[in-house]
Design a protein around this motif. Structure first.
Motif, mmCIF file in Angstrom:
data_model
loop_
_atom_site.group_PDB
_atom_site.id
_atom_site.type_symbol
_atom_site.label_atom_id
_atom_site.label_comp_id
_atom_site.label_asym_id
_atom_site.label_seq_id
_atom_site.Cartn_x
_atom_site.Cartn_y
_atom_site.Cartn_z
ATOM 1 N N CYS A 73 61.582 24.606 -16.097
ATOM 2 C CA CYS A 73 60.899 23.955 -14.994
ATOM 3 C C CYS A 73 59.739 23.123 -15.552
ATOM 4 O O CYS A 73 58.859 23.645 -16.220
ATOM 5 N N THR A 75 57.478 21.646 -13.849
ATOM 6 C CA THR A 75 56.255 21.887 -13.096
ATOM 7 C C THR A 75 55.527 23.125 -13.591
ATOM 8 O O THR A 75 54.320 23.094 -13.833
ATOM 9 N N CYS A 76 56.258 24.236 -13.758
ATOM 10 C CA CYS A 76 55.563 25.435 -14.247
ATOM 11 C C CYS A 76 55.666 25.636 -15.745
ATOM 12 O O CYS A 76 55.125 26.610 -16.254
ATOM 13 N N CYS A 89 63.210 25.681 -8.031
ATOM 14 C CA CYS A 89 62.612 26.649 -8.951
ATOM 15 C C CYS A 89 62.160 27.870 -8.150
ATOM 16 O O CYS A 89 61.458 27.731 -7.148
ATOM 17 N N ALA A 91 59.994 29.984 -8.898
ATOM 18 C CA ALA A 91 58.559 30.235 -9.060
ATOM 19 C C ALA A 91 57.710 29.273 -8.230
ATOM 20 O O ALA A 91 56.779 29.684 -7.541
ATOM 21 N N CYS A 92 58.028 27.969 -8.283
ATOM 22 C CA CYS A 92 57.159 26.999 -7.621
ATOM 23 C C CYS A 92 57.864 26.228 -6.492
ATOM 24 O O CYS A 92 57.223 25.479 -5.760
HETATM 25 ZN ZN ZN Z 1 58.688 25.828 -11.258
#
Ligand code: ZN
Length: 115
Positions: A73, A75-76, A89, A91-92
């Protein structure tokens, strides 16, 4: 059908290996079809069985593993689990994902005999 051509590809790979490594019988074949590979494993197994008579696949024990998908990912900045392409994702919730695992169909190993 997609899986029929994949099965043909697997057979060609096995036949090439047989020529190269001079074996005449395939005892077992282990394949990996990642969950992100877009392969219907049941259809692939069926296609391999349909193709087997008279080929090296005849009588071979075929095992197909289905490793879970993984993606990086952006972003994370971490590796996350991905059940299928297009998912967010976990997570985000973002969609900036690059599949890194479970995205291919490949031969893991072969057990052969040369009698
Ligand atoms: Zn993410």
């Amino acid at each position: 059908m997609h899986e029929a051509s994949l099965a043909g590809g697997v057979l060609r790979l096995v036949e090439d290996a047989a020529l190269r490594e001079r074996f005449t019988r395939l005892l077992a074949l282990r394949l990996e079809a990642g969950q992100l590979a877009g392969v219907d494993v049941r259809a692939l197994r069926f296609a391999l069985e349909a193709l087997a008579p008279g080929t090296l696949l005849d009588g071979a024990h075929i095992e197909i593993e289905e490793p879970a998908g993984q993606a990086w990912c952006l972003t994370c900045s971490q590796t996350v689990a991905l059940a299928q392409r297009g998912d967010a994702c976990p997570a985000c919730g973002g969609f900036q994902l690059h599949p890194t695992g479970g995205a291919e169909l490949r031969v893991l190993d072969m057990q052969v005999a040369d009698d």
